[in-house]
Structure formats: structure tokens, C-alpha cells
Design a protein around this motif. Structure first.
Motif, PDB file in Angstrom:
ATOM      1  N   TYR A 337       0.895 -36.976 -17.401  1.00  0.00           N
ATOM      2  CA  TYR A 337       2.266 -37.205 -17.890  1.00  0.00           C
ATOM      3  C   TYR A 337       3.204 -37.588 -16.748  1.00  0.00           C
ATOM      4  O   TYR A 337       4.091 -38.436 -16.909  1.00  0.00           O
ATOM      5  CB  TYR A 337       2.788 -35.975 -18.627  1.00  0.00           C
ATOM      6  CG  TYR A 337       2.493 -36.006 -20.105  1.00  0.00           C
ATOM      7  CD1 TYR A 337       3.005 -37.013 -20.928  1.00  0.00           C
ATOM      8  CD2 TYR A 337       1.687 -35.035 -20.697  1.00  0.00           C
ATOM      9  CE1 TYR A 337       2.732 -37.051 -22.282  1.00  0.00           C
ATOM     10  CE2 TYR A 337       1.417 -35.071 -22.067  1.00  0.00           C
ATOM     11  CZ  TYR A 337       1.933 -36.079 -22.845  1.00  0.00           C
ATOM     12  OH  TYR A 337       1.671 -36.129 -24.186  1.00  0.00           O
ATOM     13  N   LEU A 338       3.028 -36.959 -15.599  1.00  0.00           N
ATOM     14  CA  LEU A 338       3.867 -37.287 -14.447  1.00  0.00           C
ATOM     15  C   LEU A 338       3.664 -38.741 -14.027  1.00  0.00           C
ATOM     16  O   LEU A 338       4.636 -39.464 -13.757  1.00  0.00           O
ATOM     17  CB  LEU A 338       3.541 -36.347 -13.283  1.00  0.00           C
ATOM     18  CG  LEU A 338       4.373 -36.528 -12.011  1.00  0.00           C
ATOM     19  CD1 LEU A 338       5.852 -36.286 -12.295  1.00  0.00           C
ATOM     20  CD2 LEU A 338       3.876 -35.586 -10.904  1.00  0.00           C
ATOM     21  N   ALA A 341       5.365 -41.049 -16.485  1.00  0.00           N
ATOM     22  CA  ALA A 341       6.820 -41.000 -16.351  1.00  0.00           C
ATOM     23  C   ALA A 341       7.302 -41.760 -15.111  1.00  0.00           C
ATOM     24  O   ALA A 341       8.372 -42.366 -15.127  1.00  0.00           O
ATOM     25  CB  ALA A 341       7.290 -39.547 -16.284  1.00  0.00           C
ATOM     26  N   LEU A 342       6.507 -41.726 -14.028  1.00  0.00           N
ATOM     27  CA  LEU A 342       6.903 -42.377 -12.778  1.00  0.00           C
ATOM     28  C   LEU A 342       6.708 -43.888 -12.792  1.00  0.00           C
ATOM     29  O   LEU A 342       7.289 -44.594 -11.957  1.00  0.00           O
ATOM     30  CB  LEU A 342       6.111 -41.770 -11.609  1.00  0.00           C
ATOM     31  CG  LEU A 342       6.446 -40.318 -11.230  1.00  0.00           C
ATOM     32  CD1 LEU A 342       5.459 -39.793 -10.200  1.00  0.00           C
ATOM     33  CD2 LEU A 342       7.880 -40.216 -10.713  1.00  0.00           C
ATOM     34  N   THR A 414      10.874 -42.057 -20.908  1.00  0.00           N
ATOM     35  CA  THR A 414      10.619 -41.345 -19.652  1.00  0.00           C
ATOM     36  C   THR A 414      11.077 -39.882 -19.650  1.00  0.00           C
ATOM     37  O   THR A 414      10.313 -38.998 -19.230  1.00  0.00           O
ATOM     38  CB  THR A 414      11.264 -42.108 -18.478  1.00  0.00           C
ATOM     39  OG1 THR A 414      10.755 -43.437 -18.464  1.00  0.00           O
ATOM     40  CG2 THR A 414      10.951 -41.441 -17.158  1.00  0.00           C
ATOM     41  N   PRO A 415      12.300 -39.537 -20.099  1.00  0.00           N
ATOM     42  CA  PRO A 415      12.708 -38.121 -20.058  1.00  0.00           C
ATOM     43  C   PRO A 415      11.770 -37.208 -20.856  1.00  0.00           C
ATOM     44  O   PRO A 415      11.489 -36.083 -20.429  1.00  0.00           O
ATOM     45  CB  PRO A 415      14.116 -38.136 -20.666  1.00  0.00           C
ATOM     46  CG  PRO A 415      14.615 -39.527 -20.460  1.00  0.00           C
ATOM     47  CD  PRO A 415      13.403 -40.401 -20.582  1.00  0.00           C
ATOM     48  N   TYR A 418       8.580 -36.489 -18.843  1.00  0.00           N
ATOM     49  CA  TYR A 418       8.782 -35.438 -17.841  1.00  0.00           C
ATOM     50  C   TYR A 418       8.753 -34.050 -18.497  1.00  0.00           C
ATOM     51  O   TYR A 418       8.194 -33.094 -17.949  1.00  0.00           O
ATOM     52  CB  TYR A 418      10.121 -35.636 -17.126  1.00  0.00           C
ATOM     53  CG  TYR A 418      10.086 -36.668 -16.019  1.00  0.00           C
ATOM     54  CD1 TYR A 418       9.248 -36.507 -14.913  1.00  0.00           C
ATOM     55  CD2 TYR A 418      10.908 -37.802 -16.062  1.00  0.00           C
ATOM     56  CE1 TYR A 418       9.212 -37.450 -13.882  1.00  0.00           C
ATOM     57  CE2 TYR A 418      10.886 -38.744 -15.044  1.00  0.00           C
ATOM     58  CZ  TYR A 418      10.036 -38.568 -13.958  1.00  0.00           C
ATOM     59  OH  TYR A 418       9.999 -39.490 -12.962  1.00  0.00           O
ATOM     60  N   CYS A 421       5.256 -33.042 -19.239  1.00  0.00           N
ATOM     61  CA  CYS A 421       4.612 -32.645 -17.979  1.00  0.00           C
ATOM     62  C   CYS A 421       4.945 -31.186 -17.668  1.00  0.00           C
ATOM     63  O   CYS A 421       4.058 -30.393 -17.323  1.00  0.00           O
ATOM     64  CB  CYS A 421       5.090 -33.553 -16.840  1.00  0.00           C
ATOM     65  SG  CYS A 421       4.538 -33.030 -15.200  1.00  0.00           S
ATOM     66  N   GLY A 422       6.224 -30.809 -17.837  1.00  0.00           N
ATOM     67  CA  GLY A 422       6.632 -29.432 -17.596  1.00  0.00           C
ATOM     68  C   GLY A 422       5.970 -28.449 -18.541  1.00  0.00           C
ATOM     69  O   GLY A 422       5.583 -27.343 -18.138  1.00  0.00           O
TER      70      GLY A 422
END
Length: 442
Positions: A337-338, A341-342, A414-415, A418, A421-422
Motif C-alpha cells: 500500500y505504501l 501511495a508513493l 492516495t490518502p 496511506y 497502509c496504516g
């Protein structure tokens, strides 16, 4: 003439060989059928992610409407999961799983008649109601046939159906959308719901004909084979930690680990559905326009996942270790996921990130389901597995709608990536520190 010592030495190896032959026979009878059933369950559950490519513009739905419709499946699933699995325990897997498959196949095919937002919501909710109980019912069914040291691998085979769904479902959906559009006056997305709903009805009849609820009911096993399987199951139950066996939910609710496992599973389902319902849109956002090409590219994360899943399931069974295998899978999901997002809109890193996400989730799931039967048995196992799965489905309510809402508000995904990912990182922490050692150690 062999000596007594030689006879004693060869007896265990001969018994082990006979046992392996017996379970190979059982596997061929049970596993392919349940894989096939789960394949169509997932096709009927997620074909909306491909139908969205055309359905959304035809009916004028926003991303929020689509996300809410995708989430409502899990509302129906959540509300009816526990009662469905308790009924399965009473009436038997054969009858109840056959009923589930026929009813969800009919309801899924009816999605072709959706013409407005209201019917979209109603039918998505009803598909969840009709399918409720299938996955925990199958997992509970496996606990009646396989000792615990074999379940990691069996669960891996079963959950690999999600990968098979992606490998088969993506190109199939792209083909139907591209070549059936306009046939007999129907849109491509209408054909998609019809052609992927009907096989579930037929499979319901096959389950009713082939499945035996208990070892004693299996006409395809002889008396010696039944006796050996019953003996292995008795030995397995005797070796397990004390399990809750109370009637119904009371025994389940008294176990704190039930709630820990339910929360871990909710995070897992959030991570899964966040990708499952939005993968075609993410690929389209990276510059791929053709529905067939989107379907073909969506195969790749599932191919990686099925190979990783089988390797992890085998490794976990061989070592008798669950915690660190599960934690590693959750960490892999977070890393995927990171990466997504990047690198928004970049196809190559997007495909790599989605492959890491799917590999982590698909391998995480079967290892996870080896733990609940270690602290629950009997009716408590049926209710507990359903409760954990049901609470976990709340993640399926949250993630698809969350991503749709974020896209409507910001124009990008994208948000939400993230955030998922958390969620995966939180799952790592719960796995490592929240599950009692006696339930994941050999």
C-alpha cells in the motif's frame, strides 16, 4: 523372513503412507469442489468492480454511490453471518451450503436489472444476506474433516480461490464487457452479472449431491478409512488447549481472544476490499483504457499471490508456527500500500505494489483461520468462526465506501491508500502482541 525389529520399524512408515493416501483421496473429493464454489462466490462478489467501468457512466453513479453499494454487500453479510453458520451446524453443511449457493446465484444474476441507485443498494445488500455463512461454513466444515496440523494447507488451497478468481475473473470480465455489449439489446455489464451468476446455481446442486456432512456419512470411504480419520480427529482434539464448547454465543463471547482475532480480521478485510473493489479503477487511472487489457493486468497480482500463499501455508504447517508468518504477511501488505501511495499513476510500481498487497493478504488469511479452532469447538466453533468473520466484514463496509468518498472529495485515491497502509501496520502489532502464545504455538 523379516525380524520383529524390522517389522516394528516399518509399521509406522506404512501407517503414515496409508494415512497420506487416505487424505489425498479426501482432498480430491472435497478441496476442488469448495475451491470452485469459492471462485464463483468471489466472482459474484467483485464482478461489480469491472461492471463499474461501464455501469457507472450508464446509470450516472458517482464514486460515493458505487463505494456505498460495494459496502452494502458486507452489511447484509455482517447481519446474517452468525445465524447462518449456527443453522449450518444444525442442518448440516450439505443442505445449507447448497442453499447459500443457489440463492446468491439468483440474486447476483438479478443485478442485470439495476436501473437506479435504490435497486443497486437493495440488491447489493441482498447478495450479502444470501452469501452470509458460506466462508465460515466451509472453514467449520474443514474442522470436522481435518486435524489442525493439516488445516493451514487446506485453508491455503481454499483461500487460493480468491487468486483464481482474479486470474480467471479479470480476463473473463474484460471479454464479456468487450464482446457482449449490445447483444440481444443488453449492455456488457448486464451480461457480466447474468453469465457469472448462473454457474453458482448449478454448483449448489453439485454440493447437495456430493458433500457428506460427517466422516460417518461418506459413502466413498470404507470402514477402515473412516475409523482412521475418526482416530486422527480424536487425537487432535485431545492434544489441543482447552476449547470453549458451550452452546451458542455465550462461550464465544467469554473468550477475549475472540475479539482480538475479530479485530485482526477486520483490518485484513479492509486491506483486501480496499484493493479488490478498486483495482480495475487504479489500473485505468495509470493509463490503461481497454477493459480486456485492464482484466489481463489484474491477473498479475493474483498469480504472484497464489504462489506466495501456497509457499507460506506449507512453511507454516511444516514449522508449526503461525504468529510470525501472519505478521510477515501483514507487513508485506503494508509495504504494498505504501508503494502504491508513493507512485500514483505509474503503472509498473502500481503493479508491483498491488502484487505485494495481494500476496500478503491471500497468504495471511488461511494462516489466520488455523487459530480459532484451537480455542473453540462444537457449536462454539460454528458460532465463533462466524462471529469473527462477521465482525471482520465491517472492514468491507468501511474500505470501499471510504475510497469512493475520498475520490469524490479529492479526485485521487492516495490518502485512502496511506490509511490502508496504516491499518495493515496496526494489524502487525495486534498479531505480535495480542494473540496468546498457547493458540499459535505448536
Amino acid at each position: 523372513m523379516p525380524s520383529p525389529a524390522a517389522t516394528l520399524a516399518t509399521a509406522p512408515s506404512r501407517a503414515a503412507l496409508l494415512e497420506e493416501q487416505l487424505y489425498r483421496k479426501v482432498n480430491w473429493r472435497i478441496v476442488p469442489l469448495f475451491i470452485c464454489c469459492f471462485l464463483f462466490a468471489y466472482l459474484d462478489r467483485v464482478n461489480i468492480s469491472f461492471a463499474k467501468l461501464e455501469m457507472q457512466s450508464d446509470l450516472g453513479f458517482s464514486d460515493s454511490i458505487y463505494g456505498l453499494g460495494a459496502s452494502l454487500f458486507f452489511v447484509g453479510y455482517f447481519l446474517f453471518e452468525v445465524p447462518s453458520n449456527m443453522l449450518l451446524h444444525r442442518v448440516g453443511a450439505r443442505l445449507w451450503i447448497a442453499r447459500i449457493m443457489v440463492s446468491w446465484g439468483i440474486t447476483s444474476a438479478c443485478m442485470m436489472f439495476v436501473s437506479n441507485e435504490t435497486w443497486f443498494y437493495v440488491l447489493r445488500f441482498l447478495i450479502g444476506v444470501m452469501e452470509a455463512g458460506f466462508v465460515p461454513g466451509a472453514l467449520y466444515f474443514f474442522t470436522q474433516w481435518y486435524p489442525s496440523h493439516r488445516r493451514g494447507r487446506i485453508n491455503s488451497y481454499f483461500k487460493s480461490s480468491i487468486c483464481l478468481c482474479g486470474i480467471v475473473g479479470g480476463p473473463l470480465a474484460g471479454l464479456i464487457l468487450g464482446h457482449f455489449d449490445g447483444v440481444s439489446g443488453l449492455k456488457g455489464w448486464q451480461w457480466l452479472f447474468l453469465l457469472e451468476g448462473l454457474p453458482s446455481i448449478a454448483l449448489g446442486a453439485v454440493v447437495f449431491w456430493l458433500v457428506a456432512d460427517r466422516i460417518e456419512d461418506a459413502r466413498w470411504l470404507n470402514d477402515e478409512e473412516k475409523a482412521l480419520m475418526r482416530q486422527r480427529m480424536q487425537e487432535d482434539r485431545a492434544a489441543e488447549p482447552a476449547a470453549a464448547q458451550g452452546e451458542g454465543l455465550q462461550a464465544v463471547l467469554r473468550q477475549p481472544v475472540t475479539w482480538v482475532m475479530a479485530l485482526i480480521y477486520m483490518f485484513l478485510v479492509m486491506a483486501l476490499t480496499g484493493l479488490l473493489f478498486w483495482m480495475p479503477q487504479l489500473i485505468k487511472g495509470a493509463g490503461v483504457a481497454s477493459p480486456l487489457n485492464i482484466g489481463l493486468l489484474s491477473m498479475l497480482p493474483y498469480i504472484v499471490a497464489v504462489l506466495f500463499n501456497l509457499a507460506m501455508g506449507r512453511s507454516s504447517d511444516r514449522r508449526g508456527e503461525r504468529r510470525w508468518h501472519m505478521a510477515a504477511c501483514a507487513a508485506l501488505t503494508a509495504a504494498g500500500y505504501l508503494l502504491c501511495a508513493l507512485t500514483p499513476g505509474q503503472l509498473l510500481p502500481l503493479m508491483l505494489g498491488m502484487s505485494l498487497i495481494m500476496a500478503g493478504i491471500i497468504a495471511w488469511m488461511p494462516i489466520f483461520w488455523t487459530i480459532p479452532p484451537r480455542f473453540l469447538s462444537g457449536m462454539a466453533a460454528a458460532a465463533g468462526i462466524a462471529l469473527i468473520n462477521s465482525v471482520g466484514q465491517l472492514g468491507g463496509i468501511i474500505a470501499p465506501y471510504l475510497i469512493g468518498r475520498v475520490r469524490d472529495l479529492t479526485g485521487v485515491t492516495t490518502p485512502a491508500l496511506y490509511l490502508l497502509c496504516g491499518v495493515s501496520v496496526l494489524a502487525v502489532g495486534l498479531i505480535v502482541w495480542g494473540v496468546p502464545k498457547r493458540f499459535y504455538r505448536r
